[in-house]
Each structure stands twice: as structure tokens, then as C-alpha cells.
Design a protein around this motif. Structure first.
Motif, PDB file in Angstrom:
ATOM      1  N   THR A 194       0.820  -1.212   0.000  1.00  0.00           N
ATOM      2  CA  THR A 194       0.000   0.000   0.000  1.00  0.00           C
ATOM      3  C   THR A 194       0.856   1.265   0.000  1.00  0.00           C
ATOM      4  O   THR A 194       0.509   2.264  -0.642  1.00  0.00           O
ATOM      5  N   ALA A 195       2.003   1.234   0.709  1.00  0.00           N
ATOM      6  CA  ALA A 195       2.881   2.405   0.727  1.00  0.00           C
ATOM      7  C   ALA A 195       3.431   2.690  -0.663  1.00  0.00           C
ATOM      8  O   ALA A 195       3.561   3.851  -1.074  1.00  0.00           O
ATOM      9  N   TRP A 196       3.756   1.629  -1.403  1.00  0.00           N
ATOM     10  CA  TRP A 196       4.260   1.797  -2.768  1.00  0.00           C
ATOM     11  C   TRP A 196       3.190   2.422  -3.662  1.00  0.00           C
ATOM     12  O   TRP A 196       3.467   3.344  -4.433  1.00  0.00           O
ATOM     13  N   ALA A 197       1.964   1.948  -3.549  1.00  0.00           N
ATOM     14  CA  ALA A 197       0.865   2.545  -4.324  1.00  0.00           C
ATOM     15  C   ALA A 197       0.683   4.010  -3.955  1.00  0.00           C
ATOM     16  O   ALA A 197       0.434   4.869  -4.813  1.00  0.00           O
ATOM     17  N   GLY A 198       0.823   4.308  -2.645  1.00  0.00           N
ATOM     18  CA  GLY A 198       0.683   5.688  -2.194  1.00  0.00           C
ATOM     19  C   GLY A 198       1.759   6.591  -2.765  1.00  0.00           C
ATOM     20  O   GLY A 198       1.489   7.725  -3.165  1.00  0.00           O
ATOM     21  N   LEU A 199       3.015   6.095  -2.819  1.00  0.00           N
ATOM     22  CA  LEU A 199       4.103   6.896  -3.367  1.00  0.00           C
ATOM     23  C   LEU A 199       3.920   7.116  -4.866  1.00  0.00           C
ATOM     24  O   LEU A 199       4.000   8.251  -5.357  1.00  0.00           O
ATOM     25  N   VAL A 200       3.684   6.032  -5.602  1.00  0.00           N
ATOM     26  CA  VAL A 200       3.617   6.125  -7.065  1.00  0.00           C
ATOM     27  C   VAL A 200       2.495   7.047  -7.502  1.00  0.00           C
ATOM     28  O   VAL A 200       2.696   7.971  -8.309  1.00  0.00           O
ATOM     29  N   TRP A 201       1.310   6.830  -6.986  1.00  0.00           N
ATOM     30  CA  TRP A 201       0.154   7.591  -7.461  1.00  0.00           C
ATOM     31  C   TRP A 201      -0.111   8.833  -6.633  1.00  0.00           C
ATOM     32  O   TRP A 201      -0.821   9.739  -7.085  1.00  0.00           O
ATOM     33  N   GLY A 202       0.507   8.923  -5.452  1.00  0.00           N
ATOM     34  CA  GLY A 202       0.387  10.145  -4.664  1.00  0.00           C
ATOM     35  C   GLY A 202       1.310  11.239  -5.142  1.00  0.00           C
ATOM     36  O   GLY A 202       1.104  12.420  -4.825  1.00  0.00           O
ATOM     37  N   THR A 203       2.338  10.884  -5.920  1.00  0.00           N
ATOM     38  CA  THR A 203       3.272  11.894  -6.434  1.00  0.00           C
ATOM     39  C   THR A 203       2.574  12.874  -7.368  1.00  0.00           C
ATOM     40  O   THR A 203       2.906  14.067  -7.393  1.00  0.00           O
ATOM     41  N   VAL A 204       1.577  12.401  -8.107  1.00  0.00           N
ATOM     42  CA  VAL A 204       0.886  13.281  -9.059  1.00  0.00           C
ATOM     43  C   VAL A 204       0.111  14.388  -8.346  1.00  0.00           C
ATOM     44  O   VAL A 204       0.325  15.577  -8.625  1.00  0.00           O
ATOM     45  N   PRO A 205      -0.805  14.049  -7.405  1.00  0.00           N
ATOM     46  CA  PRO A 205      -1.460  15.147  -6.684  1.00  0.00           C
ATOM     47  C   PRO A 205      -0.485  15.968  -5.847  1.00  0.00           C
ATOM     48  O   PRO A 205      -0.715  17.169  -5.626  1.00  0.00           O
ATOM     49  N   ALA A 206       0.622  15.359  -5.402  1.00  0.00           N
ATOM     50  CA  ALA A 206       1.614  16.123  -4.640  1.00  0.00           C
ATOM     51  C   ALA A 206       2.243  17.213  -5.506  1.00  0.00           C
ATOM     52  O   ALA A 206       2.416  18.357  -5.064  1.00  0.00           O
ATOM     53  N   LEU A 207       2.575  16.883  -6.748  1.00  0.00           N
ATOM     54  CA  LEU A 207       3.128  17.888  -7.658  1.00  0.00           C
ATOM     55  C   LEU A 207       2.094  18.961  -7.982  1.00  0.00           C
ATOM     56  O   LEU A 207       2.411  20.159  -8.011  1.00  0.00           O
ATOM     57  N   ALA A 208       0.855  18.542  -8.221  1.00  0.00           N
ATOM     58  CA  ALA A 208      -0.195  19.508  -8.557  1.00  0.00           C
ATOM     59  C   ALA A 208      -0.467  20.452  -7.381  1.00  0.00           C
ATOM     60  O   ALA A 208      -0.599  21.670  -7.570  1.00  0.00           O
ATOM     61  N   LEU A 209      -0.541  19.907  -6.178  1.00  0.00           N
ATOM     62  CA  LEU A 209      -0.820  20.747  -5.004  1.00  0.00           C
ATOM     63  C   LEU A 209       0.362  21.658  -4.675  1.00  0.00           C
ATOM     64  O   LEU A 209       0.161  22.785  -4.206  1.00  0.00           O
ATOM     65  N   SER A 210       1.587  21.192  -4.920  1.00  0.00           N
ATOM     66  CA  SER A 210       2.736  22.071  -4.707  1.00  0.00           C
ATOM     67  C   SER A 210       2.717  23.222  -5.707  1.00  0.00           C
ATOM     68  O   SER A 210       3.113  24.347  -5.377  1.00  0.00           O
ATOM     69  N   ALA A 211       2.238  22.969  -6.934  1.00  0.00           N
ATOM     70  CA  ALA A 211       2.105  24.038  -7.926  1.00  0.00           C
ATOM     71  C   ALA A 211       1.014  25.018  -7.519  1.00  0.00           C
ATOM     72  O   ALA A 211       1.161  26.236  -7.696  1.00  0.00           O
ATOM     73  N   ILE A 212      -0.084  24.497  -6.989  1.00  0.00           N
ATOM     74  CA  ILE A 212      -1.140  25.386  -6.500  1.00  0.00           C
ATOM     75  C   ILE A 212      -0.593  26.279  -5.389  1.00  0.00           C
ATOM     76  O   ILE A 212      -0.859  27.491  -5.341  1.00  0.00           O
ATOM     77  N   ALA A 213       0.181  25.682  -4.492  1.00  0.00           N
ATOM     78  CA  ALA A 213       0.743  26.442  -3.374  1.00  0.00           C
ATOM     79  C   ALA A 213       1.672  27.549  -3.871  1.00  0.00           C
ATOM     80  O   ALA A 213       1.556  28.710  -3.450  1.00  0.00           O
ATOM     81  N   LEU A 214       2.578  27.213  -4.778  1.00  0.00           N
ATOM     82  CA  LEU A 214       3.596  28.174  -5.202  1.00  0.00           C
ATOM     83  C   LEU A 214       3.093  29.154  -6.256  1.00  0.00           C
ATOM     84  O   LEU A 214       3.276  30.361  -6.130  1.00  0.00           O
ATOM     85  N   VAL A 215       2.454  28.645  -7.303  1.00  0.00           N
ATOM     86  CA  VAL A 215       2.084  29.495  -8.438  1.00  0.00           C
ATOM     87  C   VAL A 215       0.841  30.317  -8.151  1.00  0.00           C
ATOM     88  O   VAL A 215       0.760  31.493  -8.497  1.00  0.00           O
ATOM     89  N   LEU A 216      -0.137  29.692  -7.489  1.00  0.00           N
ATOM     90  CA  LEU A 216      -1.407  30.390  -7.265  1.00  0.00           C
ATOM     91  C   LEU A 216      -1.471  31.115  -5.934  1.00  0.00           C
ATOM     92  O   LEU A 216      -2.064  32.191  -5.835  1.00  0.00           O
ATOM     93  N   LEU A 217      -0.877  30.533  -4.888  1.00  0.00           N
ATOM     94  CA  LEU A 217      -1.024  31.097  -3.547  1.00  0.00           C
ATOM     95  C   LEU A 217       0.239  31.766  -3.022  1.00  0.00           C
ATOM     96  O   LEU A 217       0.179  32.493  -2.026  1.00  0.00           O
ATOM     97  N   GLY A 218       1.385  31.496  -3.639  1.00  0.00           N
ATOM     98  CA  GLY A 218       2.627  32.121  -3.206  1.00  0.00           C
ATOM     99  C   GLY A 218       3.142  31.625  -1.882  1.00  0.00           C
ATOM    100  O   GLY A 218       3.804  32.373  -1.146  1.00  0.00           O
ATOM    101  N   ILE A 219       2.861  30.385  -1.533  1.00  0.00           N
ATOM    102  CA  ILE A 219       3.354  29.812  -0.283  1.00  0.00           C
ATOM    103  C   ILE A 219       4.339  28.690  -0.611  1.00  0.00           C
ATOM    104  O   ILE A 219       4.290  28.119  -1.693  1.00  0.00           O
ATOM    105  N   PRO A 220       5.256  28.367   0.311  1.00  0.00           N
ATOM    106  CA  PRO A 220       6.274  27.342   0.032  1.00  0.00           C
ATOM    107  C   PRO A 220       5.647  26.024  -0.406  1.00  0.00           C
ATOM    108  O   PRO A 220       4.644  25.580   0.148  1.00  0.00           O
ATOM    109  N   GLY A 221       6.255  25.403  -1.420  1.00  0.00           N
ATOM    110  CA  GLY A 221       5.657  24.206  -1.997  1.00  0.00           C
ATOM    111  C   GLY A 221       6.368  22.908  -1.688  1.00  0.00           C
ATOM    112  O   GLY A 221       5.764  21.836  -1.778  1.00  0.00           O
TER     113      GLY A 221
END
Length: 487
Positions: A366-393
Motif C-alpha cells: 500500500t505504501a508503494w501505491a501511495g508513493l507512485v500515485w500520490g506523487t501526481v497530486p503532490a506535484l499539482a498541489l505544490s504548484a497550486i501552493a507556489l504558483v497560485l497562492l505564493g506559499i512554500p511548496g
């Protein structure tokens, strides 16, 4: 001569291949995926700040005036000052110190601050895994060296790998399916993977290699060795006057017609021995740039010789463009993106094969599934944080990865976790695009931002379809035949 490896060598190679893959699987996946996206870092930088006025034609005198005004304004002048010149790939000018930078408008006035934080987050993940740079570079370079071992041991471990190059058994045995995907992608992309592995290993180990070569060729003097590769710094006796930036650029254009000046670096800025490096890109050459050096008054000093110097020097300065696919136009970038995705899939399927071989399921599944497929929303949310909200990503990225692993384990079913995280990735990417359009308005529909956003929406739609697709439960794969035996 018998070129077929013995059964014992095949068995040993398979064992070493498996253990090497297990040791680095997760890190290799993160490096491969981030590197695949980082191929388009010039486009992503333009996407992050779409409102900047873009031009390819510029007045060197306006840039010179902008630099002098910036220095006179009290901005800290660091040892290296950088002037990025407009080019077809990045048609915008900027002036930066080692801490901060500003865009320069076509009339020479200072524009807004340079802010490419999310693109740099992505590049930092690829180069350093978000570790301290001196340490992270060695880790990533070690991954490149290990990847070389994986490629060689994988080819030896599967003597029929080329004979079965078109065999792809999908929809049946889980382990056979993963093994076929892993082996087929490995075969067809092995030259690309080896090239990436070698150049990636070089970047981090260059310093170590310098110590070895210095002991052989320059009696242990690494400074002398670097001077032979990068060129010896000029010894100047000059009056400290405002730099003649325009004169240096114009002379470079005259001495190297048909090339594209990309940047000017002011070395030892603000000191009597300061000088300028003008980097200009040659068409149809793999070296990143040729460099021309000028004193403060804009008088020509010399050319480094990356384009016509010793072969070793030319090879060293070709590794960057080879590694990132920045040669041959946009089509080569697309090819690198496809092959990079293949490398990412190979990393994932290799670990999947090992998981499927085991006689049990536990936290690793389950941890492997979480890493592999969790990386995509992690990248998207970090972009939302930095590009849209201006907070550390960066912290956002790793927190989302941790949460994805935790919730995947709580669901106790990696197939369910995979589907839900795919849907989460689709939703977060779509939210990023919508938020981007709201924030930047009409600038979001200029060519580069429009292309990036359209690509993101295609990725979101693909993930949504994958997440909505029903698949067999993960438990059905426990007693399937060994794919290695099938090879």
C-alpha cells in the motif's frame, strides 16, 4: 564463440538486478518522473509568469542601461551577476544576482521579480531529491551509476529479452503483465536509459573524477585541471568603470554570426578584476554554448574553446543538452518526454514484479501505491501552493506524499488506493488549471501557457479514466507463475 550467458550467470544477474532495483526503486521513480517533466523547464518557467512581455529582438544598450540602474539602486552586487538574453526558447530578458532577479522590459525599465519557484522545485527534486545540494547530487549521481548496473544486469538476466521484444501479455497474470511491460520498455529504451544514466552519473561525480585526474595529469592540482577544462581566468589590470555590456554583446554577434547569445555573466562583479562571459549557442552543435570573454570596457580577451577546443572539453560541455534533450527542436523534447515516462514505468513495474512474487501483502504494497500515485497530486498541489497562492511548496509536496502513503495503507487495498489517487491526481490537476485561468486571465491563453494547461488537462482526463476503470483485486496475483521462469 558462445555469446549466450550461462545459466549460473543468468541467475546471478537476475539476483543482482532485483536487489539493485529494490534498493533504489522509489528514488529512481521520483528522479525519472521529475526529470521527464523537467525536460520542458523553459516552457514551465514561462507558464509560471505568463504576463511577462516577450520579445526576441532587444537593444543591448537598453540592457546595459538597466544593469547600471539596478546597481545604482543599491541592490547587492554578488560575485556573479547574470543577464539572461531573449532567445527563441525563452524570449524574455532578466538581470539576477545570486539571490534575486528581475525581468527587464524591452525599453530597459525594470519589471517584476523573477519567480520560477515551482519549476525550480521540480528541477531540485530531479537533481538533489530536495536534499542539501552537495549531498543530494551525489545520491542522484549514484542512482545514475546504479542504473548502468541495472541495465547491464537486466540484459544478461534475460537472455531471450530481444527475442521476445514484441511479446506483451496483458490482462492475464498480474506478474506476467508487469514483467512484460517492464522488459519490453527496457529493451526498446535501453540506449536512451544508458545515455541518461551515464550523463546523470557524470554530473555528480565530476568533482570526484577531478581529484583522480588531477593526481594523474596535474600533480594533484585540481585548480590547474579545471583551468584546462573551463579556461584559466584572465589576469586583468584595469580601472573599475561601468561595464560595457552592449559592446560585448555586439562584438560576440560579429565574431560568431549565426549564433544566439543566451546570457552574459559578470565574474568578480564590482571588483577591479571583473570581466564578462558572453555565452552564445551554436546551431547544430551539442555543446551548450561557446563563451567569449571581455574586460570591463568591452574589449575582447579570448574565446574559451568549447566548440573547437580539445575533444574532452567539447564532450564535457555536451552532456547537459544530451541529458535534458535540449537539442534538435521541440520534437526531441517530446521524444525525451515519452522515453522518460517509459523509464518511470520501468521503475514502477520492476518494484511491482517483486511485490507480486511475495507470498504476503503488507505495508509495502500500500505504501508503494501511495508513493507512485500520490506523487501526481503532490506535484499539482505544490504548484497550486507556489504558483497560485505564493506559499512554500516543497513541504506541501512531501506532506501530500506522506498522506497518500498513510491513507493507502488505511484502505488496505493497493488497487483501490491506486484508483482513488489517480482520481485525486485528476481533480488536483484540473483545480490547478482552473485556478491558473482565474488568476492570470487572458495571459493564460497565450501560446505557451495554453499549451501547458491543455497538456495538463489531457493528463487529468487520462488519470480520471484510469481511476474509473474497474480492475481485478490485488489479491488474485498471489499464486501466479514466476515471470522470470516464463522468460
Amino acid at each position: 564463440m558462445n555469446l549466450i550467458p550461462s545459466a549460473s550467470l543468468v541467475k546471478q544477474s537476475l539476483s543482482s538486478h532485483s536487489w539493485l532495483g529494490l534498493m533504489v526503486g522509489a528514488l529512481m521513480y521520483l528522479v525519472c518522473l521529475s526529470g521527464t517533466l523537467a525536460v520542458f523547464y523553459p516552457e514551465l518557467e514561462r507558464w509560471e509568469q505568463p504576463q511577462i512581455q516577450e520579445v526576441q529582438d532587444y537593444d543591448p544598450a537598453a540592457l546595459e542601461r538597466a544593469y547600471h540602474e539596478l546597481v545604482a539602486s543599491g541592490v547587492e552586487v554578488t560575485e556573479h551577476m547574470y543577464i539572461s538574453l531573449p532567445s527563441p526558447e525563452a524570449p524574455r530578458a532578466s538581470i539576477s544576482s545570486e539571490q534575486e532577479g528581475w525581468f527587464i522590459n524591452p525599453d530597459g525599465s525594470r519589471g517584476e521579480r523573477v519567480n520560477h519557484d515551482w519549476t525550480h522545485l521540480l528541477i531540485n527534486l530531479h537533481l538533489y531529491l530536495h536534499l542539501p545540494e552537495s549531498f543530494g547530487m551525489y545520491i542522484v549521481s549514484a542512482l545514475g551509476a546504479i542504473l548502468c548496473g541495472l541495465i547491464v544486469s537486466g540484459l544478461i538476466a534475460h537472455p531471450r529479452i530481444f527475442k521476445d521484444a514484441f511479446v506483451l501479455r496483458l490482462g492475464g497474470s498480474k506478474r506476467l503483465e508487469q514483467a512484460d511491460i517492464h522488459n519490453r520498455l527496457s529493451v526498446w529504451s535501453s540506449p536512451f536509459q544508458l545515455m541518461i544514466a551515464i550523463t546523470g552519473a557524470y554530473f555528480g561525480f565530476a568533482q570526484m573524477m577531478a581529484l583522480v585526474f588531477a593526481g594523474i595529469y596535474t600533480n594533484g592540482d585540481t585548480l590547474k585541471l579545471f583551468e584546462q577544462v573551463y579556461g584559466e581566468e584572465p589576469k586583468l589590470e584595469q580601472t573599475l568603470t561601468p561595464i560595457a555590456l552592449s559592446k560585448a554583446i555586439q562584438q560576440t554577434r560579429a565574431m560568431a554570426p549565426g549564433t544566439t547569445p543566451l546570457y552574459v555573466t559578470i565574474e568578480e562583479a564590482g571588483k577591479p578584476d571583473q570581466f564578462m562571459l558572453v555565452g552564445t549557442q551554436l546551431p547544430d552543435r551539442l555543446i551548450y554554448v561557446e563563451q567569449y570573454r571581455f574586460d570591463t570596457a568591452g574589449n575582447f580577451i579570448d574565446k574559451i574553446g568549447y566548440s573547437d577546443g580539445p575533444p574532452g572539453r567539447q564532450i564535457v560541455f555536451s552532456t547537459y543538452r544530451i541529458h535534458f534533450g535540449h537539442f534538435g527542436g521541440f520534437g526531441v523534447k517530446v521524444l525525451y518526454f515519452i522515453l522518460g515516462l517509459a523509464m518511470s514505468v520501468v521503475s514502477v513495474t520492476g518494484f511491482n514484479i517483486w511485490l507480486a512474487k511475495r507470498k504476503r501483502r503488507d505495508f509495502l504494497n500500500t505504501a508503494w501505491a501511495g508513493l507512485v500515485w500520490g506523487t501526481v497530486p503532490a506535484l499539482a498541489l505544490s504548484a497550486i501552493a507556489l504558483v497560485l497562492l505564493g506559499i512554500p511548496g516543497t513541504l506541501v509536496f512531501w506532506i501530500v506524499i506522506a498522506i497518500a502513503g498513510a491513507v493507502a495503507h488505511r484502505w488496505k487495498d493497493e488497487t483501490l488506493a491506486k484508483r482513488r489517487l489517480q482520481i485525486a491526481g485528476a481533480v488536483t490537476i484540473a483545480a490547478l488549471v482552473v485556478g491558473y485561468i482565474v488568476k492570470f486571465g487572458s495571459a493564460a491563453f497565450t501560446p505557451i501557457p495554453l499549451g501547458v494547461n491543455a497538456s495538463m488537462l489531457v493528463a487529468a482526463a487520462t488519470l480520471l479514466m484510469m481511476g474509473m476503470k474497474r480492475t481485478a483485486p490485488a489479491l488474485t496475483s498471489l499464486r501466479e507463475p514466476d515471470p522470470a521462469a516464463a522468460e
